[in-house]
Design a protein around this motif. Structure first.
Motif, PDB file in Angstrom:
ATOM      1  N   MET A 296       1.021  -1.332  -0.434  1.00  0.00           N
ATOM      2  CA  MET A 296      -0.002  -0.238  -0.163  1.00  0.00           C
ATOM      3  C   MET A 296       0.652   1.398   0.314  1.00  0.00           C
ATOM      4  N   LYS A 297       0.548   1.898  -0.864  1.00  0.00           N
ATOM      5  CA  LYS A 297       1.038   3.472  -0.508  1.00  0.00           C
ATOM      6  C   LYS A 297       0.548   4.807  -0.681  1.00  0.00           C
ATOM      7  N   PHE A 298       0.676   5.607   0.178  1.00  0.00           N
ATOM      8  CA  PHE A 298       0.220   6.791   0.774  1.00  0.00           C
ATOM      9  C   PHE A 298       0.834   8.020   0.284  1.00  0.00           C
ATOM     10  N   ARG A 299       0.579   9.074  -0.279  1.00  0.00           N
ATOM     11  CA  ARG A 299       0.856  10.959  -0.202  1.00  0.00           C
ATOM     12  C   ARG A 299       1.924  10.440  -1.183  1.00  0.00           C
TER      13      ARG A 299
ATOM     14  N   ASP B  97     -14.194  13.026   7.516  1.00  0.00           N
ATOM     15  CA  ASP B  97     -14.048  12.350   9.159  1.00  0.00           C
ATOM     16  C   ASP B  97     -14.849  11.034   8.669  1.00  0.00           C
ATOM     17  N   ASP B  98     -15.974  11.115   7.727  1.00  0.00           N
ATOM     18  CA  ASP B  98     -16.108   9.199   7.340  1.00  0.00           C
ATOM     19  C   ASP B  98     -15.488   8.592   6.379  1.00  0.00           C
ATOM     20  N   PHE B  99     -14.721   9.299   5.049  1.00  0.00           N
ATOM     21  CA  PHE B  99     -12.950   8.664   4.233  1.00  0.00           C
ATOM     22  C   PHE B  99     -13.046   7.917   5.293  1.00  0.00           C
ATOM     23  N   ILE B 100     -11.758   9.391   6.078  1.00  0.00           N
ATOM     24  CA  ILE B 100     -10.538   8.691   7.274  1.00  0.00           C
ATOM     25  C   ILE B 100     -10.842   7.576   7.566  1.00  0.00           C
TER      26      ILE B 100
ATOM     27  N   SER C  66       1.542   0.975   9.549  1.00  0.00           N
ATOM     28  CA  SER C  66       1.568   2.529  10.142  1.00  0.00           C
ATOM     29  C   SER C  66       1.518   3.501   9.247  1.00  0.00           C
ATOM     30  N   VAL C  67       0.591   4.361   9.667  1.00  0.00           N
ATOM     31  CA  VAL C  67       0.614   5.679   8.601  1.00  0.00           C
ATOM     32  C   VAL C  67       0.168   6.632   8.905  1.00  0.00           C
ATOM     33  N   ALA C  68       0.641   7.307   9.143  1.00  0.00           N
ATOM     34  CA  ALA C  68       0.107   8.749   9.632  1.00  0.00           C
ATOM     35  C   ALA C  68      -0.744   9.467   9.064  1.00  0.00           C
ATOM     36  N   ASP C  69      -1.499   9.737  10.409  1.00  0.00           N
ATOM     37  CA  ASP C  69      -3.125  10.539   9.775  1.00  0.00           C
ATOM     38  C   ASP C  69      -2.432  11.892   8.665  1.00  0.00           C
ATOM     39  N   ARG C  70      -1.594  12.101   8.954  1.00  0.00           N
ATOM     40  CA  ARG C  70      -1.420  13.409   7.485  1.00  0.00           C
ATOM     41  C   ARG C  70      -1.528  12.941   6.588  1.00  0.00           C
ATOM     42  N   SER C  71      -0.685  11.415   6.317  1.00  0.00           N
ATOM     43  CA  SER C  71      -1.813  11.000   5.373  1.00  0.00           C
ATOM     44  C   SER C  71      -2.056  10.912   4.365  1.00  0.00           C
ATOM     45  N   TYR C  72      -3.514  10.212   5.070  1.00  0.00           N
ATOM     46  CA  TYR C  72      -4.779  10.043   5.248  1.00  0.00           C
ATOM     47  C   TYR C  72      -5.474  11.279   4.983  1.00  0.00           C
ATOM     48  N   GLN C  73      -5.259  12.519   5.723  1.00  0.00           N
ATOM     49  CA  GLN C  73      -5.803  13.863   5.336  1.00  0.00           C
ATOM     50  C   GLN C  73      -5.333  13.756   3.862  1.00  0.00           C
TER      51      GLN C  73
END
Length: 295
Positions: free
Chosen positions: A1-4, A125-128, A143-150
Motif C-alpha cells: 500500500m502506498k500513501f501520499r 471524517d467518514d472517508f478517513i 502504520s500510516v500517519a494521520d497526515r498522510s490520510y488527510q
C-alpha cells in the motif's frame, strides 16, 4: 500500500504531457545526475517527485524495481503518447481514471475510495475512518500517519472538484489550476455549507463503446462470460471506477452488443455478458483512437 506519493500535488493540466515528452527523450529524466530534473522539467523538487509518481499511478509509465530507476512507457502510455499526448480526448481521461482507481498498490486511497468505500454521501471524517479500518483489515502491522490520510483525501477532492468551486474566496480565476480528471464529473458537493461530498456518475456519452470494452477486458482478462453484477460492483470494475448504476451500464453494453462485440443474456436469475470480441484491450484502445482520426 502506498500513501501520499503525490507530495500533496494533484495532477496539473499539462503535467502528464510534459512527463511523456521528456520520458520519450530521456528515460532517466527523473533520476539523471548529469541534468537536474528540476531544470529539465521546469518545476520544483517536490513537483518532480509528484509527477514521477503520477506517471506510474495512472499507468503511463513503469519503473524497474531494481537497478537504475529509469522510466519506460507502458503499452497504454505508448498509445496515449502516439495518439493523444495532450489528453484532449475523453476516452483518454477515462483510461487514466480506470488505471488510477484500480491501482491498489500505488494509489491505495484512490483504490479504496472507488472500490471499497460504499458511502455515496460522506464527510472527510467518514472517508478517513473508513480508510483507516481498511488498512488495518488489510495489514494490522502497517502504520500510516494521520497526515498522510488527510493529504490523500484532500488530493482526491482536488482531483475531481476544481479549487474555484471548493475555495471561491481564496482562489482567483487566474490561479485556478484544475485536474484534467475533473472533467469526468465523479465527485461533487452534497452540501457545501456542511462540507458533505457526494459521488456522482459519469455521463454515459463520455465513455466510448470501445473504451468501455477495453476496460471490461482489463478487468476480466480472457474470461468469456461475466455477470452484470461483477461488471457493476466488483473491485476494479467499470461500474466502480465510474460510479455507474445498472441503467448506464446497460446503455454501454447495448452499444457494444449492437457492434457485435458482446451479447447480453438476461434470463431468470442469470444476468451475464458473453464477451464475443476478438480484440485485446490494447486493440480496443487503438480502435478508439483510429475512429477519432477518421472523423
Amino acid at each position: 500500500m502506498k500513501f501520499r506519493g503525490h507530495e500533496t500535488f494533484f495532477i496539473r493540466k499539462g503535467w502528464l504531457t510534459k512527463g511523456m515528452k521528456y520520458v520519450k527523450r530521456h528515460p532517466d529524466v527523473f533520476v539523471s545526475k548529469e541534468e537536474k530534473p528540476m531544470d529539465v522539467l521546469g518545476i520544483g523538487n517536490n513537483m518532480v517527485k509528484s509527477l514521477r509518481y503520477w506517471m506510474q499511478a495512472v499507468g503511463i509509465t513503469k519503473e524497474p524495481t531494481h537497478g537504475k530507476r529509469v522510466q519506460q512507457f507502458t503499452l497504454l502510455g505508448e498509445l496515449i503518447y502516439r495518439y493523444d499526448r495532450y489528453l484532449e480526448e475523453q476516452g483518454t481521461l477515462c483510461l487514466l481514471q480506470y488505471k488510477l482507481a484500480s491501482n491498489k498498490d500505488e494509489a491505495t486511497a484512490w483504490y479504496f475510495f472507488f472500490n471499497e468505500f460504499q458511502m455515496l454521501e460522506f464527510t472527510k471524517d467518514d472517508f478517513i475512518k473508513g480508510l483507516k479500518n481498511y488498512v488495518m483489515m488489510q495489514d494490522g502491522d502497517t502504520s500510516v500517519a494521520d497526515r498522510s490520510y488527510q493529504d490523500d483525501f484532500s488530493c482526491i477532492i482536488n482531483t475531481y472538484i476544481s479549487r474555484s468551486k471548493s475555495n471561491r474566496q481564496q482562489v482567483s480565476p487566474e490561479n485556478n489550476i484544475a485536474c484534467p480528471l475533473g472533467e469526468l464529473g465523479l465527485l461533487d458537493y452534497a452540501s457545501q455549507d456542511k462540507i458533505i461530498y457526494r459521488k456522482t456518475m459519469v455521463q454515459p456519452q463520455m465513455i466510448s463503446p470501445y473504451i468501455a470494452l477495453a476496460i471490461i477486458l482489463l478487468q476480466n482478462g480472457d474470461v468469456q462470460e461475466v455477470s452484470l453484477d461483477t461488471l457493476l460492483h466488483a473491485p476494479k470494475s467499470i461500474g466502480r471506477a465510474f460510479n455507474l448504476d445498472m441503467t448506464v451500464l446497460m446503455h454501454l453494453l447495448k452499444q457494444l452488443e449492437q457492434l457485435g462485440e458482446v451479447e447480453i443474456v438476461r434470463t431468470a436469475g442469470l444476468d451475464v455478458v458473453h464477451i464475443m470480441t476478438e480484440y485485446t484491450a490494447q486493440e480496443c484502445i487503438e480502435h478508439y483512437y483510429q475512429d477519432i482520426l477518421k472523423e
